[in-house]
Scaffold this active site. Structure first.
Site, short mmCIF file in Angstrom:
data_model
loop_
_atom_site.label_atom_id
_atom_site.label_comp_id
_atom_site.label_asym_id
_atom_site.label_seq_id
_atom_site.Cartn_x
_atom_site.Cartn_y
_atom_site.Cartn_z
N ILE A 195 -5.93 -27.66 -28.93
CA ILE A 195 -5.12 -28.74 -28.32
C ILE A 195 -6.01 -29.94 -27.94
CG2 ILE A 195 -3.45 -29.33 -26.49
CD1 ILE A 195 -2.40 -27.04 -28.22
N CYS B 98 -7.80 -35.47 -16.32
CA CYS B 98 -9.11 -34.84 -16.54
C CYS B 98 -9.78 -35.36 -17.81
CB CYS B 98 -8.91 -33.33 -16.70
SG CYS B 98 -8.55 -32.50 -15.15
N PRO C 187 -4.35 -39.84 -25.91
CA PRO C 187 -3.52 -41.02 -26.15
C PRO C 187 -2.08 -40.80 -25.68
CG PRO C 187 -3.89 -39.83 -28.20
CD PRO C 187 -4.70 -39.13 -27.14
N ILE C 188 -1.31 -41.89 -25.61
CA ILE C 188 0.11 -41.77 -25.26
C ILE C 188 0.98 -42.38 -26.36
CG2 ILE C 188 -0.18 -41.62 -22.75
CD1 ILE C 188 0.58 -44.62 -22.60
N ASP C 189 0.42 -42.39 -27.59
CA ASP C 189 1.15 -43.03 -28.70
C ASP C 189 2.52 -42.38 -28.95
OD1 ASP C 189 -0.66 -40.88 -29.41
OD2 ASP C 189 0.02 -41.15 -31.47
N LYS D 224 2.46 -27.14 -10.73
CA LYS D 224 1.98 -28.53 -10.71
C LYS D 224 2.62 -29.34 -11.83
CE LYS D 224 -2.29 -30.42 -12.57
NZ LYS D 224 -1.68 -31.06 -13.67
N ARG E 290 -2.79 -37.96 -14.53
CA ARG E 290 -2.24 -38.07 -15.87
C ARG E 290 -0.72 -38.30 -15.80
NH1 ARG E 290 -3.22 -39.11 -21.05
NH2 ARG E 290 -1.96 -37.89 -22.46
C1 UD1 Z 1 0.33 -31.35 -20.35
C2 UD1 Z 1 -0.18 -30.74 -19.08
C3 UD1 Z 1 -1.59 -30.21 -19.28
C4 UD1 Z 1 -1.68 -29.30 -20.49
C5 UD1 Z 1 -1.06 -29.95 -21.71
C6 UD1 Z 1 -1.01 -29.02 -22.91
C7 UD1 Z 1 0.97 -32.10 -17.45
C8 UD1 Z 1 0.88 -33.15 -16.42
N1 UD1 Z 1 -0.18 -31.76 -18.05
O1 UD1 Z 1 -0.51 -32.48 -20.60
O2 UD1 Z 1 -1.96 -29.48 -18.10
O3 UD1 Z 1 -3.04 -29.04 -20.76
O4 UD1 Z 1 0.28 -30.40 -21.41
O5 UD1 Z 1 -0.29 -27.87 -22.57
O6 UD1 Z 1 2.03 -31.55 -17.72
N2 UD1 Z 1 -1.21 -36.26 -27.74
C9 UD1 Z 1 -1.26 -37.34 -28.58
N3 UD1 Z 1 -0.43 -38.40 -28.35
C10 UD1 Z 1 0.45 -38.41 -27.30
C11 UD1 Z 1 0.49 -37.31 -26.44
C12 UD1 Z 1 -0.35 -36.25 -26.67
O7 UD1 Z 1 -2.04 -37.35 -29.52
O8 UD1 Z 1 1.16 -39.40 -27.15
C13 UD1 Z 1 -2.13 -35.13 -27.94
C14 UD1 Z 1 -3.11 -35.01 -26.79
O9 UD1 Z 1 -4.22 -35.83 -26.97
C15 UD1 Z 1 -3.48 -33.55 -26.84
C16 UD1 Z 1 -2.18 -32.90 -27.29
O10 UD1 Z 1 -1.40 -33.92 -27.89
O11 UD1 Z 1 -4.47 -33.32 -27.81
C17 UD1 Z 1 -1.41 -32.24 -26.16
O12 UD1 Z 1 -1.02 -33.20 -25.24
P1 UD1 Z 1 0.29 -33.07 -24.34
O13 UD1 Z 1 1.09 -31.86 -24.70
O14 UD1 Z 1 0.95 -34.40 -24.35
O15 UD1 Z 1 -0.37 -32.84 -22.96
P2 UD1 Z 1 -0.09 -33.59 -21.63
O16 UD1 Z 1 1.37 -33.85 -21.48
O17 UD1 Z 1 -1.05 -34.70 -21.45
#
Ligand code: UD1
Length: 418
Positions: free
Chosen positions: A326, A116, A122-124, A22, A92
């Site tokens: 995480i 979820c 965040p996406i910062d 996925k 997401r």
């Molecule tokens: C991806 C996976 C998800 C998995 C996660 C961690 C996809 C679609 N989803 O999610 O299934 O659980 O990796 O392995 O591939 N964060 C920030 N700022 C950001 C981006 C992330 O603070 O701009 C934080 C998030 O809040 C979280 C952590 O970093 O606490 C991990 O996020 P990230 O690795 O980005 O996960 P996703 O890409 O959302």
């Protein structure tokens, strides 16, 4: 609304074939927007997250042909439209449209992605990466507009090795001028899958799968083919099902290196399993040794398997622990597991699972995708009937889960709630 009903405690015998990942597929599909010719992606899982992405592509006027496992996408005639919230919030991974459309048009407007409810997401880091490449970011409530006069390669250090940010920055950088370096990049296998696909189109990306990724910008991306790697989280979920109830349950189409952290933990618990040519044979295992798990970025123990393995930790003799590093709120499954008979305590980001306890079927709620997987595992092993509501979350991420489990002897069905 849908619910899953399970009559528990039936052994699982036969073969389960793992589908395409996925988390790879949801990035590969948006990556196709960077290409002016037709791309073909094979082993696409039949899950509702892909349906949502297909809808997004069609909304932008891409030509999409999808059969059981293949998707063909031609984005030559797409329109760079604003992506409305009702579409972006379906998943997401809609955030990958930001990187792909910015990379192609140097401009994109879309709303905050869905996903979820497992804590702040965040996406910062994505936005900082886009800014480093030359984009200006305008936020208006939930709406983001990104505009770049020109995208220029840059050195980007991620404060956290985010999967989404790493892929999104790669997408935005493949057509930027010059070199982009992503330091402290995430190393997940899905990132390698996406980089390989982009390279098949003519991109110049090296280092994917390590903490330093280098992207040399190119002007044009041409037609390409790729295959989605097997889903390591789906594989892990069914291996855990095998440890709970397997009678020589065979899980096919796995890449063992991708699930090494899980296999090591299962081995130290004493789970009966055997690796054989891309398959694993698992048997019901009891008298398990308690273990401690910390979720970590790859190759550490994946947060996405933390909830599924909780059901198995209930069958260890003594106290096991899980530290979730995480996400801040990924224990919504615990309330329902305890209702079914586990003895789990939550302390902040840590849970302690005191076992073993017999489980009994109850009415429970799949609050998110992997919580749902955890409760399905609990329902399979519990005595009596388990009813799981809100299972749309599960159907987003597990292809044909009802059929796959029914084929190996589970008594499980999906019902529409009127
Ligand atoms: C991806 C996976 C998800 C998995 C996660 C961690 C996809 C679609 N989803 O999610 O299934 O659980 O990796 O392995 O591939 N964060 C920030 N700022 C950001 C981006 C992330 O603070 O701009 C934080 C998030 O809040 C979280 C952590 O970093 O606490 C991990 O996020 P990230 O690795 O980005 O996960 P996703 O890409 O959302």
């Amino acid at each position: 609304m849908k619910k899953i009903i399970i009559e528990g405690n039936h052994l699982l015998h036969g073969k389960i074939r793992i589908s395409g990942a996925k988390n790879s597929a949801v990035a590969l599909v948006p990556a196709s927007l960077l290409c002016d010719e037709e791309v073909i992606i094979d082993s696409i899982p039949n899950i509702s997250d892909i349906d949502a992405l297909e809808e997004m592509l069609e909304y932008l006027n891409a030509d999409v042909k999808r059969d059981k496992t293949t998707i063909k996408i031609n984005s030559r005639n797409i329109n760079n439209l604003e992506i409305p919230e009702k579409i972006s919030k379906k998943l997401r991974a809609s955030y990958y449209f930001m990187g792909a459309l910015l990379g192609r048009y140097k401009e994109v407007t879309m709303f905050f992605p869905g996903g979820c409810p497992i804590g702040a997401r965040p996406i910062d880091l994505h936005l900082k990466g886009f800014e480093a490449l030359g984009a200006k970011v305008y936020e208006e409530g939930n709406k983001y507009t990104l505009i770049a006069e020109d995208l220029k390669g840059s050195n980007i250090y991620l404060d956290f090795p985010s999967v989404g940010a790493t892929i999104n920055i790669m997408l935005a950088a493949v057509k930027a001028k010059g070199f982009t370096t992503i330091e402290n990049a995430a190393c997940e296998p899905e990132i390698v899958n996406v980089a390989t696909f982009l390279n098949n189109m003519g991109a110049k990306i090296t280092g994917a799968g390590t903490t330093t990724i280098i992207v040399e910008g190119v002007d044009y991306l041409h037609k390409a083919y790729t295959e989605v790697i097997p889903d390591r989280i789906e594989a892990g979920t069914y291996i855990i099902a095998g440890a709970l109830l397997g009678d020589n349950l065979v899980i096919e189409n796995i890449i063992p290196e991708h699930i090494m952290s899980l296999l090591q933990k299962l081995k130290s618990m004493g789970v009966k399993m055997k690796l054989e040519n891309g398959s694993i044979i698992v048997n019901k295992s009891r008298n398990l040794k308690p273990i401690n798990i910390q979720t970590r970025v790859y190759p550490g123990f994946p947060t996405d398997l933390q909830q599924p393995i909780t059901t198995l930790l209930n069958y260890c003799n003594g106290v096991s622990t899980i530290l979730e590093t995480i996400y801040e709120n990924r224990f919504c499954n615990v309330e329902y597991l305890n209702k079914m008979g586990t003895n789990i305590k939550i302390e902040g980001r840590k849970i302690s699972i005191d076992g073993p306890n017999e489980l009994t079927g109850k009415q429970v709620v799949a609050t998110d995708l992997r919580a749902g997987a955890c409760l399905i595992l609990a329902g399979l092993v519990a005595e009596g009937i388990t009813e799981i509501s809100d299972v749309e979350h599960v159907l987003r991420g597990y292809e044909n889960i009802i059929e796959k489990l029914t084929n190996v002897g589970a008594k499980i069905r999906l019902e529409e709630i009127k």
